[in-house]
Design an enzyme around this catalytic site. Structure first.
Site, short mmCIF file in Angstrom:
data_model
loop_
_atom_site.label_atom_id
_atom_site.label_comp_id
_atom_site.label_asym_id
_atom_site.label_seq_id
_atom_site.Cartn_x
_atom_site.Cartn_y
_atom_site.Cartn_z
N HIS A 1 0.84 -1.05 -0.01
CA HIS A 1 0.00 -0.01 -0.05
C HIS A 1 0.78 1.06 0.09
O HIS A 1 1.79 1.32 0.77
CB HIS A 1 -1.02 -0.06 1.27
CG HIS A 1 -1.89 1.09 1.07
ND1 HIS A 1 -3.01 1.15 0.38
CD2 HIS A 1 -1.85 2.39 1.56
CE1 HIS A 1 -3.54 2.35 0.53
NE2 HIS A 1 -2.74 3.00 1.33
N LYS B 1 -8.28 -1.51 5.94
CA LYS B 1 -8.63 -2.38 4.80
C LYS B 1 -7.54 -3.39 4.59
O LYS B 1 -7.83 -4.69 4.11
CB LYS B 1 -8.38 -1.53 3.63
CG LYS B 1 -9.47 -0.43 3.60
CD LYS B 1 -9.79 0.26 2.21
CE LYS B 1 -8.50 1.37 1.97
NZ LYS B 1 -8.78 2.48 2.89
N SER C 1 -7.13 4.22 8.23
CA SER C 1 -7.60 3.86 6.96
C SER C 1 -6.87 2.88 6.16
O SER C 1 -7.63 1.96 5.75
CB SER C 1 -7.98 5.14 6.11
OG SER C 1 -8.50 5.04 4.80
N ASP D 1 -14.77 2.69 7.11
CA ASP D 1 -13.51 3.57 6.49
C ASP D 1 -13.98 3.93 5.07
O ASP D 1 -13.79 5.03 4.80
CB ASP D 1 -12.47 2.68 6.36
CG ASP D 1 -11.26 3.20 5.49
OD1 ASP D 1 -10.82 4.29 6.16
OD2 ASP D 1 -10.84 2.96 4.56
N ARG E 1 -13.44 12.44 3.88
CA ARG E 1 -12.08 13.18 4.34
C ARG E 1 -11.91 13.82 2.89
O ARG E 1 -11.32 14.99 3.18
CB ARG E 1 -11.01 12.07 4.81
CG ARG E 1 -11.18 11.62 6.08
CD ARG E 1 -10.26 10.31 6.32
NE ARG E 1 -8.75 10.64 5.75
CZ ARG E 1 -7.81 9.94 5.44
NH1 ARG E 1 -8.28 8.57 5.03
NH2 ARG E 1 -6.84 10.20 5.02
#
Length: 439
Positions: free
Chosen positions: A95, A199, A195, A173, A180
């Site tokens: 990520h 996930k 966040s 989220d 956001r």
């Protein structure tokens, strides 16, 4: 927690606690997350709480509980039973905290697939000035990220990857993420960490590598903040039993030569074909090596998969499995405008934030939750810092379907780059990979 316990709280008290710099209790966090998921806590109230968190921060214990509550708001995938030749799949994911021109997932996932690991990747859409992997991939004709758990399992088993919308993973989220984006709360360290990790902890990967961006185009501008974010996420992953490590990487300048949706897919295809910009290739291979190492996959060279075409074959298989057709041309914008050099010299620094905001102005990003993006919108960078520039030479080409957007985009770029006169020192370009953080 019982329904009675949930309903014993109220949104104004939770907001007031954080607004005044207090610490939210586990019960308050659980209640507000459940309430927001069910619609008991409204967008306006969650917006106020997000701003309070942005301004006042969160303790380590609050971040941990906030993340756990988001994971608990939905399902958690488990692919531990999947086997290849009798051996459990090496399930690993990556990520990025978000950057400008950060297309790395697109070439990286097929490289890791080609090396024998499997990647279950829950990806996101654009947030603020940064692009989203799903927006980019959905610029491919027919590609869909809305796939079932059964299809994800089948793709992991058959081809070694699936890139999908979070869906039932951490639904709290998903709602907060969209909020956001339109409430100027994207740059909060606690909100970014929770966040990302909610996930990733729910998606079923056994190990994780993080790309924590540093610099002007990152959500967190200083190296100290990005380092703290990386450490927070690594600690969260390891605490959940998911071996996690992170790279700190430079995001002062755009990554690669294109920023947008379809234009970044095209550049990624160049990388998979054995070419592409050097910085995109360097980061792709560095992250691939980290992913393979943390997943326990030895004896393979990620660079070889780009040279011999096996990574491209894997990408084609992935796109085809999710309905995409790479034989169809990628979308192109109806209008373009090119900025040229007024004088010769050397290309100076390029501010990633300025480019990211210009691309957003051109229509590649969103100004409201759920808004459509222009797949063809974006910017092409023709000259990188330190490269020679001739008078009248193209520096940036801007693309959009709505030409009235050019003015705002050009205004964002104004002051975001320079051409250094002959004889003046060229800009210093630091390393792309700044540091590595492990458990």
């Amino acid at each position: 927690m019982t329904e009675f316990a949930f309903e014993s709280h109220d949104a104004p008290t939770v907001i007031r606690t954080k607004r005044d710099g207090g610490i939210l209790s586990d019960a308050q966090i659980d209640w507000v997350m459940d309430g927001y998921t069910r619609g008991v806590v409204h967008d306006a109230q969650m917006s106020a709480l997000l701003m309070a968190i942005f301004l006042k921060g969160m303790s380590t214990a609050e971040i941990t509980r906030w993340t756990a509550a988001m994971v608990g708001s939905g399902v958690r995938f488990d692919f531990d039973d999947l086997r290849r030749d009798g051996t459990p799949l090496a399930l690993v994911d990556k990520h990025s905290t978000g950057g400008v021109g950060d297309k790395i997932t697109i070439p990286l996932v097929p490289v890791v697939m080609a090396c024998g690991a499997a990647v279950p990747q829950a990806a996101g859409r654009g947030l603020g000035h940064t692009g989203g992997t799903l927006d980019k991939l959905e610029s491919i004709e027919g590609f869909t990220a809305e796939i079932s758990k059964a299809q994800i399992r089948q793709q992991l088993q058959d081809i070694g990857a699936a890139i999908f919308a979070a869906g039932d993973l951490a639904p709290a989220d998903r709602k907060i993420y969209a909020l956001r984006d339109v409430t100027a709360t994207t740059e909060s360290l606690p909100l970014i960490a929770s966040s990302v990790m909610s996930k990733k902890l729910a998606e079923g990967a056994r190990s994780l590598v993080l790309d924590s961006k540093v610099g002007r185009g990152a959500f967190l501008k200083t190296e100290a903040e990005s380092r703290e974010l990386a450490r927070t996420m690594v600690d969260l992953g390891n605490a959940y039993g998911v071996p996690t490590r992170a790279l700190l990487t430079d995001m002062n300048r755009p990554l690669g030569n294109t920023v947008g949706n379809a234009v970044e897919v095209a550049e990624s295809l160049d990388v998979l074909a054995g070419g592409g910009p050097a910085d995109v290739v360097e980061l792709t291979l560095a992250l691939a090596r980290e992913m393979l190492d943390v997943a326990g996959v030895d004896g393979v060279d990620p660079a070889a998969t780009l040279a011999d075409g096996t990574a491209m074959d894997c990408f084609r298989a992935l796109v085809s499995a999710q309905g995409g057709d790479l034989a169809r041309p990628l979308p192109t914008a109806a209008h373009s405008e090119t900025l040229t050099a007024t004088h010769g010299g050397t290309m100076g620094d390029i501010d990633a934030m300025a480019v990211g905001l210009a691309v957003w102005r051109l229509g590649a990003g969103r100004s409201a939750p759920g808004a459509r993006v222009q797949f063809g919108a974006g910017v092409r960078v023709h000259r990188r810092p330190g490269e020679p520039v001739a008078p009248g030479e193209a520096l940036f080409t801007l693309y959009t379907d709505t030409p009235e957007r050019f003015g705002g985009a050009v205004a964002e770029l104004d002051g975001g780059f320079s051409v250094i006169a002959a004889g003046e020192p060229a800009p210093e370009v630091g390393p792309l990979i700044i540091d590595r953080i492990t458990s």
